[in-house]
Design an enzyme around this catalytic site. Structure first.
Site, mmCIF file in Angstrom:
data_model
loop_
_atom_site.group_PDB
_atom_site.id
_atom_site.type_symbol
_atom_site.label_atom_id
_atom_site.label_comp_id
_atom_site.label_asym_id
_atom_site.label_seq_id
_atom_site.Cartn_x
_atom_site.Cartn_y
_atom_site.Cartn_z
ATOM 1 N N GLY A 1 33.341 -33.214 -3.570
ATOM 2 C CA GLY A 1 33.530 -33.832 -4.725
ATOM 3 C C GLY A 1 34.103 -33.093 -6.074
ATOM 4 O O GLY A 1 34.938 -32.215 -5.763
ATOM 5 N N GLU A 2 33.574 -33.274 -7.286
ATOM 6 C CA GLU A 2 34.317 -32.704 -8.470
ATOM 7 C C GLU A 2 35.519 -32.686 -8.734
ATOM 8 O O GLU A 2 36.042 -31.994 -9.268
ATOM 9 C CB GLU A 2 33.275 -31.523 -8.541
ATOM 10 C CG GLU A 2 33.709 -30.373 -7.487
ATOM 11 C CD GLU A 2 32.860 -29.103 -7.930
ATOM 12 O OE1 GLU A 2 33.399 -27.938 -7.942
ATOM 13 O OE2 GLU A 2 31.725 -29.145 -7.805
ATOM 14 N N ALA A 3 36.388 -33.512 -7.943
ATOM 15 C CA ALA A 3 37.750 -33.955 -8.085
ATOM 16 C C ALA A 3 38.465 -32.650 -7.327
ATOM 17 O O ALA A 3 39.602 -32.493 -7.565
ATOM 18 C CB ALA A 3 38.291 -33.584 -9.516
#
Length: 336
Positions: free
Chosen positions: A303-305
């Protein structure tokens, strides 16, 4: 500032988003046909360059100011034990982002991208969607506006990501509500729950579906089953379209949020490409439903880009080749 004050206003803004500049895209296609390479030799890089050129309105563009935004939110449904980590990790990771210690800090820097982090009322989790809607209309509108306002008007490529313990649970519920199937079809292990945890998580998703499925369009579904960080990502993706900024989608959670836009206004994601294929099993089904082929498949599930930030390099490379290569005429090379 966002020019909507309620959900109907956001829907109106979504419906009024601009279309691709067909003249610029055609100009990019014509340039591509004249570059010093066999036709199609750069594969998807050629398609990417023409897609990007069409949205920027420039047949020979380059990327100089990419932006990565990470939104963080907490979820009431996390109290039902759907994650392997406690909710306080959300705030701890936000602090890590702010101090430059997370993976996304390193990946954004490597890609030459500005990184912004927005925490959305971490001390006030959304409501448990098995008991009622996750957000009120005002909370949802505020989250959408946060995402909308977070986009830098000077950016020329946008990546959005998230942090929120438990947020693969609302993502699974959104996917199931919008695309059909049972809770088990869309629910995965997320941060790594064990077998018993997966059974519990699937139960929670199923209860949410039973309460909210079929209660409205994509935006209403996002309000009922989503979270603040998912809504903020949706708001940022829509704002990027209004500014003709192309977007790289991240993994399962980001794609679920984006799907809510597509199910509200068809074509709302035409300015988006899929950055990567997440290891979260249902992500592939989401991308297939949207008709988007991922640029990378590296087994990421952070996650978290992170996956989309890696894909910035691919899009940059496509534009460097497209805009920087010589044409046959410029290079004095015979065009067969």
């Amino acid at each position: 500032m966002a020019d909507f004050s309620d959900l109907d206003g956001f829907r109106a803004a979504l419906a009024a988003l601009p279309d691709v500049d067909t003249a610029a895209r055609q100009g990019a296609a014509e340039r591509n046909s004249q570059l010093t390479k066999p036709p199609g030799a750069l594969g998807r890089l050629e398609e990417l360059a023409q897609w990007y050129a069409g949205w920027r309105g420039n047949p020979q563009p380059k990327i100089t100011a990419p932006q990565v935004i990470v939104f963080a939110g907490n979820h009431g449904v996390a109290a039902q034990g759907v994650s392997a980590f406690p909710p306080e990790v959300t705030e701890q990771m936000v602090m890590n982002f702010q101090h430059g210690g997370a993976a996304i800090n390193q990946l954004a820097r490597a890609a030459g991208a500005k990184l912004d982090v927005h925490a959305l009322e971490l001390d006030r989790p959304t409501d448990d969607f098995t008991q009622g809607p996750a957000m009120s209309e005002q909370d949802m509108t505020t989250a959408l506006a946060t995402g909308w306002d977070a986009v830098d008007e000077a950016a020329d490529l946008l990546v959005v990501g998230e942090m929120g313990i438990g947020n693969t649970t609302p993502a699974a519920a959104l996917a199931a509500a919008l695309l059909g199937g049972d809770a088990a079809d869309w629910t995965g292990r997320g941060t790594g729950v064990d077998d018993a945890g997966l059974v519990n998580k699937t139960r929670v998703v199923g209860e949410g579906l039973a309460l909210h499925k079929g209660q409205g369009d994509g935006i209403e579904t996002l309000r009922r089953l989503g979270g603040r960080e998912l809504a903020a990502m949706a708001g940022a993706i829509a704002r990027a379209r209004s500014l003709r900024i192309p977007v790289i989608l991240d993994g399962f959670i980001c794609t679920a949020a984006a799907t809510c836009l597509e199910h509200t206004s068809k074509g709302a994601l035409d300015h988006c490409v899929a950055g990567h294929l997440s290891a979260e099993g249902a992500h592939a089904r989401l991308l297939e439903a949207l008709g988007k082929e991922p640029l990378l498949a590296l087994g990421l599930r952070l996650g978290e880009a992170s996956g989309a930030a890696l894909a910035i390099h691919v899009v940059k490379a496509a534009l460097e080749c497209h805009s920087g290569m010589a044409t046959f005429a410029e290079a004095g090379v015979t065009d067969a």
